[in-house]
Design a protein around this motif. Structure first.
Motif, PDB file in Angstrom:
ATOM      1  N   UNK A 142       0.831  -1.209   0.000  1.00  0.00           N
ATOM      2  CA  UNK A 142       0.000   0.000   0.000  1.00  0.00           C
ATOM      3  C   UNK A 142       0.862   1.254   0.000  1.00  0.00           C
ATOM      4  N   UNK A 143       1.912   1.258   0.821  1.00  0.00           N
ATOM      5  CA  UNK A 143       2.796   2.411   0.912  1.00  0.00           C
ATOM      6  C   UNK A 143       3.509   2.654  -0.411  1.00  0.00           C
ATOM      7  N   UNK A 144       3.989   1.573  -1.026  1.00  0.00           N
ATOM      8  CA  UNK A 144       4.682   1.684  -2.316  1.00  0.00           C
ATOM      9  C   UNK A 144       3.742   2.154  -3.407  1.00  0.00           C
ATOM     10  N   UNK A 145       2.531   1.619  -3.423  1.00  0.00           N
ATOM     11  CA  UNK A 145       1.550   1.995  -4.449  1.00  0.00           C
ATOM     12  C   UNK A 145       1.162   3.464  -4.314  1.00  0.00           C
ATOM     13  N   UNK A 146       1.046   3.959  -3.088  1.00  0.00           N
ATOM     14  CA  UNK A 146       0.717   5.372  -2.870  1.00  0.00           C
ATOM     15  C   UNK A 146       1.760   6.279  -3.512  1.00  0.00           C
ATOM     16  N   UNK A 147       3.025   5.945  -3.322  1.00  0.00           N
ATOM     17  CA  UNK A 147       4.097   6.783  -3.872  1.00  0.00           C
ATOM     18  C   UNK A 147       4.030   6.798  -5.395  1.00  0.00           C
ATOM     19  N   UNK A 148       3.868   5.629  -6.003  1.00  0.00           N
ATOM     20  CA  UNK A 148       3.819   5.549  -7.467  1.00  0.00           C
ATOM     21  C   UNK A 148       2.547   6.194  -8.004  1.00  0.00           C
ATOM     22  N   UNK A 149       1.469   6.137  -7.236  1.00  0.00           N
ATOM     23  CA  UNK A 149       0.223   6.779  -7.655  1.00  0.00           C
ATOM     24  C   UNK A 149       0.373   8.296  -7.669  1.00  0.00           C
ATOM     25  N   UNK A 150       0.980   8.841  -6.625  1.00  0.00           N
ATOM     26  CA  UNK A 150       1.190  10.295  -6.532  1.00  0.00           C
ATOM     27  C   UNK A 150       2.085  10.776  -7.673  1.00  0.00           C
ATOM     28  N   UNK A 151       3.094   9.960  -8.020  1.00  0.00           N
ATOM     29  CA  UNK A 151       4.020  10.338  -9.085  1.00  0.00           C
ATOM     30  C   UNK A 151       3.454  10.084 -10.478  1.00  0.00           C
ATOM     31  N   UNK A 152       2.269   9.476 -10.562  1.00  0.00           N
ATOM     32  CA  UNK A 152       1.666   9.183 -11.861  1.00  0.00           C
ATOM     33  C   UNK A 152       2.367   8.064 -12.606  1.00  0.00           C
ATOM     34  N   UNK A 153       2.979   7.135 -11.879  1.00  0.00           N
ATOM     35  CA  UNK A 153       3.739   6.048 -12.503  1.00  0.00           C
ATOM     36  C   UNK A 153       2.943   4.756 -12.651  1.00  0.00           C
ATOM     37  N   UNK A 154       1.729   4.723 -12.131  1.00  0.00           N
ATOM     38  CA  UNK A 154       0.924   3.513 -12.272  1.00  0.00           C
ATOM     39  C   UNK A 154       0.261   3.474 -13.643  1.00  0.00           C
ATOM     40  N   UNK A 155       0.213   2.288 -14.217  1.00  0.00           N
ATOM     41  CA  UNK A 155      -0.475   2.127 -15.489  1.00  0.00           C
ATOM     42  C   UNK A 155      -1.986   2.148 -15.279  1.00  0.00           C
ATOM     43  N   UNK A 156      -2.737   2.422 -16.351  1.00  0.00           N
ATOM     44  CA  UNK A 156      -4.195   2.415 -16.259  1.00  0.00           C
ATOM     45  C   UNK A 156      -4.686   1.034 -15.816  1.00  0.00           C
ATOM     46  N   UNK A 157      -5.712   1.046 -14.984  1.00  0.00           N
ATOM     47  CA  UNK A 157      -6.335  -0.172 -14.466  1.00  0.00           C
ATOM     48  C   UNK A 157      -5.387  -0.977 -13.589  1.00  0.00           C
ATOM     49  N   UNK A 158      -4.388  -0.310 -13.013  1.00  0.00           N
ATOM     50  CA  UNK A 158      -3.492  -0.972 -12.064  1.00  0.00           C
ATOM     51  C   UNK A 158      -4.130  -0.976 -10.682  1.00  0.00           C
ATOM     52  N   UNK A 159      -3.699  -1.897  -9.864  1.00  0.00           N
ATOM     53  CA  UNK A 159      -4.175  -1.943  -8.479  1.00  0.00           C
ATOM     54  C   UNK A 159      -2.957  -1.814  -7.556  1.00  0.00           C
ATOM     55  N   UNK A 160      -2.701  -2.840  -6.768  1.00  0.00           N
ATOM     56  CA  UNK A 160      -1.548  -2.812  -5.881  1.00  0.00           C
ATOM     57  C   UNK A 160      -0.269  -3.176  -6.626  1.00  0.00           C
ATOM     58  N   UNK A 161       0.827  -2.556  -6.226  1.00  0.00           N
ATOM     59  CA  UNK A 161       2.143  -3.018  -6.665  1.00  0.00           C
ATOM     60  C   UNK A 161       2.485  -4.240  -5.829  1.00  0.00           C
ATOM     61  N   UNK A 162       2.678  -5.372  -6.491  1.00  0.00           N
ATOM     62  CA  UNK A 162       2.851  -6.630  -5.759  1.00  0.00           C
ATOM     63  C   UNK A 162       4.298  -7.089  -5.643  1.00  0.00           C
ATOM     64  N   UNK A 163       5.202  -6.494  -6.389  1.00  0.00           N
ATOM     65  CA  UNK A 163       6.611  -6.881  -6.317  1.00  0.00           C
ATOM     66  C   UNK A 163       7.452  -5.660  -5.958  1.00  0.00           C
ATOM     67  N   UNK A 164       8.605  -5.902  -5.389  1.00  0.00           N
ATOM     68  CA  UNK A 164       9.445  -4.798  -4.923  1.00  0.00           C
ATOM     69  C   UNK A 164       9.972  -3.975  -6.088  1.00  0.00           C
ATOM     70  N   UNK A 165       9.949  -2.647  -5.970  1.00  0.00           N
ATOM     71  CA  UNK A 165      10.396  -1.787  -7.067  1.00  0.00           C
ATOM     72  C   UNK A 165      11.881  -1.983  -7.368  1.00  0.00           C
ATOM     73  N   UNK A 166      12.238  -1.781  -8.631  1.00  0.00           N
ATOM     74  CA  UNK A 166      13.641  -1.759  -9.054  1.00  0.00           C
ATOM     75  C   UNK A 166      13.792  -0.548  -9.959  1.00  0.00           C
ATOM     76  N   UNK A 167      14.460   0.479  -9.457  1.00  0.00           N
ATOM     77  CA  UNK A 167      14.626   1.724 -10.206  1.00  0.00           C
ATOM     78  C   UNK A 167      16.087   1.850 -10.625  1.00  0.00           C
ATOM     79  N   UNK A 168      16.318   2.137 -11.895  1.00  0.00           N
ATOM     80  CA  UNK A 168      17.689   2.259 -12.401  1.00  0.00           C
ATOM     81  C   UNK A 168      17.838   3.510 -13.257  1.00  0.00           C
TER      82      UNK A 168
END
Length: 512
Positions: free
Chosen positions: A247-273
């Motif tokens: 939930x915490x991770x999904x909130x951050x990506x939601x605020x940044x507009x990084x979630x794809x359309x029709x996405x729900x929870x981020x289920x795997x740990x982020x990997x940013x490069x």
């Protein structure tokens, strides 16, 4: 007539309820007040076109719209639908007294259809907290908001559906999702697996220790030795996200507009490069209206910095405080925002400008002192905050051509999970401490006791390598993780020796 509709504004990674007050009086004017930005001021034209397209209109009278609280800056086009419904209600084109029971958000197209918005999840959480009956928003964001279970989520395609709903001509379909089933669905799905990596047993071991204790790691090796390939596989051996972490991770990506359309929870740990040309603002967050940076998008996951010395020094230096504090504070004249930044730093670098220092087959062509000069691009305080410095050697042809099966990520991950469970029991009474890397000085003294031989070994390493107090603590934390992997209560000499081995850049003769 006066009407009130409700929307939400993003503040950090949370949301605040915004009241849209619409008053229609005698006269001819359209006034929008309450610190709106240009995107909101332009909503007048989008709303007028959308309403005209579906057979409604903005009345030719004096329209005053206030966005309260009036001293908080509002930005973005997501208030279009909120304002439009407020105008229709105030002009009695919608005759219903239940509009205030719903929080309404959405960007209008000129034909009345709705575009997606940012921050649907934190806004839904705020709507639930404020006791709203439902949340009406674009269909593209409905599944994301439906993660919040104690509020009705209505995804709509256009403004006509909303008008018909309030005029009781049509019922909206609630969006429901099974959180538990959805959460478990993709937790073990990764594109990369350690079984694909030939050889590199020592580096795999170091990455396993890194995952077990949540440590930071630096991989140093020549081009083509597999640094990037190994780093990309680290998330596959990390423990699965808990529901609160997701939930915490999904909130951050939601605020940044990084979630794809029709996405729900981020289920795997982020990997940013991020690329090495990234600015420090993009890395840590900020801007005129602050947005999360890469270190916050990597929260609960991995931040991978490839070719570390190629990043600008000023950009790298801003990592020092987040690596210690696990959050970043963005200060502005009118606001002070705190973003979470609990990431694991994984970095890679060549050992020298030509890339072949210490290579077993290819001679280094760098001039005298070039190796140390190259390493000096990374400051000592930053290197001090990286727990493991690991040399990556090139893989021999015999290993590359071998048919021997390599250990897969699932097997390694099971050992990591067991080690993390030991740490969870150890830190059960400690707030915000979940793994060894997060221990403070007091906890290091409590849980990283050494026998007399261990103390002598560490003293010798401190004297020979001229280690700092921070490096001393980090060696103990890594040794604690190695012991946890072996299900040992006490840190042995072999655990400590292995931890010291992973501080190769602290050795006085490295790069000389």
């Amino acid at each position: 007539m006066l009407s009130k509709t409700y929307g939400g504004a993003i503040y950090g990674v949370d949301a605040l309820c915004i009241t849209i007050e619409t008053s229609i009086e005698t006269g001819i004017n359209f006034m929008l007040v309450g610190l709106p930005d240009n995107a909101i001021k332009e909503s007048h034209h989008r709303i007028a076109s959308a309403l005209e397209h579906i057979g409604y209109r903005i009345p030719g009278k004096k329209v005053v719209i206030n966005m309260a609280p009036a001293d908080l800056k509002k930005e973005g086009s997501a208030y279009d639908l909120t304002i439009a419904i407020g105008i229709l209600s105030a002009s009695e084109q919608i005759k219903v007294d239940t509009i205030g029971d719903y929080l309404i958000m959405g960007e209008l197209s000129l034909d009345g259809s709705l575009q997606s918005i940012k921050g649907a999840l934190p806004i839904a959480i705020e709507a639930e907290r404020k006791g709203f009956k439902g949340f009406i928003l674009p269909q593209q964001n409905a599944e994301e908001a439906a993660v919040v279970s104690n509020i009705d989520i209505f995804g709509v395609h256009n403004i006509t559906e909303v008008i018909d709903f309030f005029n009781k001509k049509k019922q909206l379909q609630k969006c429901n999702i099974d959180i538990d089933a959805l959460f478990a669905q993709q937790q073990n799905a990764y594109n990369y697996d350690f079984s694909d990596v030939k050889g590199q047993q020592s580096v795999k071991r170091a990455l396993e220790i890194t995952a077990a204790g949540g440590h930071n790691i630096l991989l140093i090796g020549p081009p083509g030795s597999g640094k990037t390939m190994l780093a990309k596989r680290l998330p596959s051996i990390l423990p699965p996200l808990s529901l609160s972490e997701a939930l915490e991770t999904t909130k951050i990506h939601s605020v940044a507009g990084k979630l794809r359309h029709h996405s729900t929870l981020i289920q795997s740990r982020p990997f940013r490069d991020p690329h090495h040309t990234i600015s420090y603002t993009a890395l840590v967050g900020g801007g005129g209206m602050p947005q999360p940076g890469e270190i916050s998008l990597a929260h609960n996951g991995v931040l991978f910095l490839d070719e570390l010395p190629e990043f600008s020094r000023s950009t790298l230096e801003v990592l020092r405080q987040p690596l210690e504090e696990r959050h970043i504070n963005i200060a502005r004249a009118r606001m002070n925002i705190d973003y979470p930044a609990g990431f694991m730093l994984v970095a890679s670098m060549n050992p020298c400008p030509c890339g072949y220092y210490n290579h077993p087959y290819t001679a280094c062509t760098c001039k005298a002192g070039a190796v140390q000069k190259y390493l000096n691009k990374i400051s000592g305080p930053l290197l001090d905050r990286i727990d493991l410095h690991v040399e990556v050697s090139p893989v021999a042809y015999k290993e590359l051509n071998s048919n021997q099966e390599e250990e897969n990520s699932e097997t390694i991950r099971n050992r990591v999970i067991l080690a993390r469970e030991r740490q969870s029991q150890r830190f059960a009474k400690a707030k915000e401490i979940h793994c060894n890397a997060q221990m403070d000085g007091k906890q290091v003294r409590t849980y990283c006791n050494l026998n007399s031989n261990g103390r002598l070994l560490l003293k010798t390493a401190m004297d020979n390598y001229n280690l700092s107090a921070r490096a001393y603590n980090r060696i103990l934390k890594v040794a604690r993780s190695i012991a946890d992997l072996e299900n040992m209560d006490e840190i042995g000499e072999k655990h400590l020796a292995e931890a010291i081995h992973y501080r190769c850049l602290d050795k006085s003769n490295w790069g000389m």
